[in-house]
Design an enzyme around this catalytic site. Sequence first.
Site, PDB file in Angstrom:
ATOM      1  N   SER A  17      38.888  48.296  41.466  1.00 36.49           N
ATOM      2  CA  SER A  17      37.702  48.913  40.858  1.00 36.49           C
ATOM      3  C   SER A  17      36.640  47.854  40.580  1.00 36.49           C
ATOM      4  O   SER A  17      35.439  48.141  40.681  1.00 36.49           O
ATOM      5  CB  SER A  17      38.067  49.663  39.577  1.00 36.49           C
ATOM      6  OG  SER A  17      38.687  48.818  38.648  1.00 36.49           O
ATOM      7  N   GLU A  18      37.063  46.643  40.238  1.00 38.11           N
ATOM      8  CA  GLU A  18      36.129  45.515  40.167  1.00 38.11           C
ATOM      9  C   GLU A  18      36.808  44.223  40.607  1.00 38.11           C
ATOM     10  O   GLU A  18      38.024  44.047  40.428  1.00 38.11           O
ATOM     11  CB  GLU A  18      35.567  45.321  38.756  1.00 38.11           C
ATOM     12  CG  GLU A  18      34.427  46.245  38.386  1.00 38.11           C
ATOM     13  CD  GLU A  18      34.892  47.381  37.495  1.00 38.11           C
ATOM     14  OE1 GLU A  18      34.101  48.305  37.253  1.00 38.11           O
ATOM     15  OE2 GLU A  18      36.049  47.347  37.053  1.00 38.11           O
ATOM     16  N   THR A  19      35.986  43.335  41.157  1.00 38.35           N
ATOM     17  CA  THR A  19      36.364  41.959  41.454  1.00 38.35           C
ATOM     18  C   THR A  19      35.319  41.074  40.799  1.00 38.35           C
ATOM     19  O   THR A  19      34.120  41.347  40.899  1.00 38.35           O
ATOM     20  CB  THR A  19      36.406  41.700  42.965  1.00 38.35           C
ATOM     21  OG1 THR A  19      37.409  42.542  43.561  1.00 38.35           O
ATOM     22  CG2 THR A  19      36.722  40.246  43.270  1.00 38.35           C
TER      23      THR A  19
END
Length: 229
Positions: A45-47
């Site tokens: 969902s995020e990096t």
Amino acid sequence: MAVEVSVLRVFTSPEGEFGNPLGVVDAAAVDPADRQRLATELGYSETIFIDIPEPGATTARAHIFTPATELPFAGHPTVGAAWWLRDRGTPVRTLSVPAGLVQVEYTEDGLTAVSARAEWAPEFAIYELDSVAEVRDADPSDYPGDTGHYVWAWTSAADGALRSRVFAPHVGIVEDEATGAAAVRMTDYLSRDLHITQGKGSEIHTWWDPQGWVKIAGRVTRDSDTVVE
């Protein structure tokens, strides 16, 4: 070029279960033009891409990407980044992200906390449902569009405890297991401290400040270190 990615889970339960996967990357290892491609390939969902601070420095700069876009601020990546920096021996007091300067705390009971302005978090459409069962049974396909959707119900209003799920297809996330930015918005919306159980069982603690700040905190664990070509 091979890139090392640390994979964390942020906002786990006290037993280390659940939590939202996060990719953490040394920003020096990836050209800025290639960061979105890598975040899309990883699919978390995020990096977050972190400029590693020099020993003794008190702040670090970071950039956050979903599979579809860069974000000015997000909660679980900043909590995860703060934990990761401390774990590698370079703890910080602040994280600089495009939205502003995020305050960092490490608590004695094992929580990592960040404080952010409520207006840094994106707007979410908020739906209070009648029961936890309705939250559990919500279908992400019923919540399309160009905004995030926050569905929730009290588990104990007296204790500030609620159950929630978050759908954000507009940024490439069908469902987010644990969303710090949404917790910031929800805490400001309700104007009170909260204990949020999101997704399958992730846990987020929040504290509301009437001056517009919200502190979010949780537990973090490392799943793996991997190399992406």
